[in-house]
Design a protein around this motif. Sequence first.
Motif, short mmCIF file in Angstrom:
data_model
loop_
_atom_site.label_atom_id
_atom_site.label_comp_id
_atom_site.label_asym_id
_atom_site.label_seq_id
_atom_site.Cartn_x
_atom_site.Cartn_y
_atom_site.Cartn_z
N SER A 1 -6.25 0.41 6.12
CA SER A 1 -6.50 1.81 5.86
C SER A 1 -7.93 2.17 6.48
N SER B 1 3.54 -2.02 2.78
CA SER B 1 2.03 -2.01 2.51
C SER B 1 1.72 -1.14 1.21
N THR C 1 2.75 -3.04 -2.00
CA THR C 1 1.65 -3.98 -2.31
C THR C 1 0.54 -3.19 -2.90
N VAL C 2 0.09 -2.30 -2.39
CA VAL C 2 -1.02 -1.41 -3.06
C VAL C 2 -0.54 -0.85 -4.51
N LEU D 1 -5.70 -7.60 -1.63
CA LEU D 1 -5.39 -6.42 -0.96
C LEU D 1 -6.11 -6.19 0.36
N VAL E 1 -2.16 6.31 0.25
CA VAL E 1 -0.69 5.64 0.51
C VAL E 1 0.32 6.44 -0.12
N GLU F 1 -4.33 -4.58 3.50
CA GLU F 1 -4.07 -3.30 3.45
C GLU F 1 -5.51 -2.36 3.48
N GLN G 1 1.24 -5.08 8.45
CA GLN G 1 0.79 -3.78 7.74
C GLN G 1 1.39 -2.40 8.29
N LEU H 1 -1.01 4.48 4.30
CA LEU H 1 -0.37 3.21 4.17
C LEU H 1 1.23 3.68 3.47
#
Length: 306
Positions: A64, A77, A80-81, A57, A128, A60, A93, A73
């Motif tokens: 962040s 992005s 993905t997290v 990560l 996020v 990301e 991102q 985020l």
Amino acid sequence: MARDEPGPGRVRGWPVAFRGSEAVAAGLVRWSTLRGPRFRRVHPDVYAMVCDEPDVLLAERAASVLVGEQGVLCGFSAATVLGADCAPRGAPQEVTACGARIRSRPGLVVRREALLPDEITVVHGMRVATAMRTGYDVVRRASCPVEAVVALDAVANAGTFAPERILEVAARHPGARGSSALDDAVRRADARSGSPMETRMRLLVIGAGLPVPELQYPVQDPVAGTVVWLDLAYPELRIGIEYEGPDHFRPDRVRRDIRRITNLVDQGWRIYRFVGQDVLGTPERTVAMIRRGIDQRRSTSDAPWR
């Protein structure tokens, strides 16, 4: 104390992705060291340690750190997290700026859209967008209708929510760009899909006019006392369709798959196993094989088709 939480003598994100100025001020590193081979500059004043096993990560985390409390985020992005592997290859991102003067730059897209307080969460120390808000966003930003469904399947699966719930998010943001794609994606999505390629395979089969298959269909082995889950299946005809990703080619996985498929065949199942090239490179051939299998089983089976 968690790695991402600052404390006495600590800097948020150190040493994975962090602000260089903060690390230097805290006495954790010197500027000369940051400019050396042990670290690399990811964004202005954002650095990461170079290591053999980088954080998956990292990109990301770096984004962040760059936006801090002034951004969130979002989009792929955030997906993905959240554990949804659906971002296009090489995708930048994405962050939503919350009133901050943050600009897009190579590798980073800054969006300025309304993001309500309850559409923000914290995962792995990063701010996020929530799963449902992320599902809403990735559908609107997908490159085509198929990829919109792929993304929604992945995010809904990771976030354990029904795909149609993104329409609740849409109702809170009337007139948002890309909203016209939502209804079609919701109609075709299924949160049970186990991977993006499984979704693409399902859409290929349905788009070719074949019957809608069952997803994640369980086949019990009463002798062994085990259950095998098929990616796609036509249970009445005992036809299973499997997508074999790279992990299926590990020696331990190959041995397990041999036993698994042999047991299924012994129970009367016809199993089609495909790789990415079959689905994306030769889709007509793939569909033709499944169609022949359905026709053959129909001609020899007394089981009703539904």
